[in-house]
Enzyme design. Sequence first.
Site, mmCIF file in Angstrom:
data_model
loop_
_atom_site.group_PDB
_atom_site.id
_atom_site.type_symbol
_atom_site.label_atom_id
_atom_site.label_comp_id
_atom_site.label_asym_id
_atom_site.label_seq_id
_atom_site.Cartn_x
_atom_site.Cartn_y
_atom_site.Cartn_z
ATOM 1 N N GLU A 1 -0.646 -3.413 23.063
ATOM 2 C CA GLU A 1 -0.040 -2.129 23.462
ATOM 3 C C GLU A 1 -0.818 -1.475 24.593
ATOM 4 O OE1 GLU A 1 0.509 0.447 20.069
ATOM 5 O OE2 GLU A 1 1.313 -1.199 18.896
ATOM 6 N N ARG B 1 -2.225 -9.061 -1.518
ATOM 7 C CA ARG B 1 -3.356 -9.951 -1.821
ATOM 8 C C ARG B 1 -3.797 -9.850 -3.277
ATOM 9 N NH1 ARG B 1 -7.955 -8.787 2.353
ATOM 10 N NH2 ARG B 1 -6.919 -6.799 2.168
ATOM 11 N N HIS C 1 5.624 2.662 19.370
ATOM 12 C CA HIS C 1 4.662 3.105 18.340
ATOM 13 C C HIS C 1 4.925 4.560 17.913
ATOM 14 C CE1 HIS C 1 0.493 2.013 16.599
ATOM 15 N NE2 HIS C 1 1.079 2.925 15.843
ATOM 16 N N ILE D 1 5.785 -2.409 11.229
ATOM 17 C CA ILE D 1 5.341 -1.031 11.465
ATOM 18 C C ILE D 1 3.838 -0.905 11.213
ATOM 19 C CG2 ILE D 1 7.555 0.101 11.042
ATOM 20 C CD1 ILE D 1 6.642 0.698 8.168
ATOM 21 N N GLY E 1 5.635 5.473 14.702
ATOM 22 C CA GLY E 1 5.495 5.615 13.246
ATOM 23 C C GLY E 1 5.164 7.012 12.761
ATOM 24 N N GLY F 1 0.850 -1.194 0.000
ATOM 25 C CA GLY F 1 0.000 0.000 0.000
ATOM 26 C C GLY F 1 0.882 1.239 0.000
ATOM 27 N N ARG F 2 0.293 2.341 0.442
ATOM 28 C CA ARG F 2 1.041 3.607 0.450
ATOM 29 C C ARG F 2 2.329 3.504 1.252
ATOM 30 N NH1 ARG F 2 -4.529 5.908 0.676
ATOM 31 N NH2 ARG F 2 -4.603 4.729 2.597
ATOM 32 N N ILE F 3 2.230 2.949 2.465
ATOM 33 C CA ILE F 3 3.410 2.904 3.339
ATOM 34 C C ILE F 3 4.414 1.866 2.818
ATOM 35 C CG2 ILE F 3 4.208 2.421 5.704
ATOM 36 C CD1 ILE F 3 1.497 3.621 6.674
ATOM 37 N N ARG G 1 0.468 -3.248 12.632
ATOM 38 C CA ARG G 1 -0.231 -3.445 13.890
ATOM 39 C C ARG G 1 0.294 -4.721 14.526
ATOM 40 N NH1 ARG G 1 -1.390 1.089 13.732
ATOM 41 N NH2 ARG G 1 -3.440 2.081 13.784
HETATM 42 C C1 GLV Z 1 -0.863 4.900 13.569
HETATM 43 O O1 GLV Z 1 -0.463 3.813 13.839
HETATM 44 C C2 GLV Z 1 -1.908 5.122 12.628
HETATM 45 O O2 GLV Z 1 -2.615 4.165 12.278
HETATM 46 O O3 GLV Z 1 -2.092 6.255 12.205
#
Ligand code: GLV
Length: 320
Positions: A268, A181, A286, A237, A288, A158-160, A239
Amino acid sequence: MKKLLITRVIAQPVLDQAAQLFDLMIRKDGSGMNEDECAVALSAYDAILPTLGDQFTAGAFQKAQAGGLRCRMLGNFGVGYNHIDAAAASAAGVIVSNTPDVLTAATADIGMTLILSTCRRASEGERMLRAGKWGGFGPKSMLGTEVSGKTLGIVGMGRIGQAVAHRGHYGFGMPVIYFNRSKKDAGLPARQVETLHDLMAEADIVVVTVPGGGPTTKLIDRAAIAAMKPSGIFVNISRGEVVDEAALIDALEAGAIAGAGLDVYEKEPYVPERLRALENCTLLPHLGSATVETRQAMGQMALDNIIAWDKGLEPPQRVN
Ligand code: GLV
């Protein structure tokens, strides 16, 4: 004026704007809201700006509906919204929006931080130095894994995922492979592999960037981890729930993989003692999206969606 709850203290300019447009309540408690608190909030406010840790479960919507649901809009602060049952929200007539794009670069940067830190044993070395245990430069001491040129495996393009791939390919000359997928063009030189097993087995460094929630829960299971090379580095990075954390810890303890860099955890902020005891891990809390610029942009985007809803417009980042 509609009643708006913002469930954490966010950037001041966003709070100031919200205070001008809404009858605003800001929750000062830094911890997440449990299901009952979410149900109460759904009954008391027209709109809510929640975030990670606030448990807008199906149960929360049911409880709120039993007592009279007032809320019609959840403008989530965060791209991930697996803490909100979006289907239950839809069934209850509540719109949900999120904050994509604005955190892509910051989150990909944390991915690179974890890759570099874990491969080069940076946090382990720093712990040693701070503990006064550094004996000086040694030709064979603290040897890590070279990052440049290693095969980067992205789970979820995806984007990330694309932003991590971009950094790895153009910044570090890494061949990129990915598992997704559906068929997906990565937008850069990279090869899509057929199965998750293929990805885990071929990559030197695996980075997980799939969204959390239902279908991806424990996607990285014991078998997937077992497919990795003994020299493999695992980075998450996305979940914590996406990974079988116990299986990952077993593999790290057994030396079945070389190391892990984690920004997210199954429960978490709880991080298992066994994980914290492992030297071959970089463990971040966390981080990110945690830059001043990104967190302000996330707050603004979440509020902009609520403002659009308030004006009777379609929230631009609606997800349900
Ligand atoms: C952080 O983890 C988000 O989903 O923005």
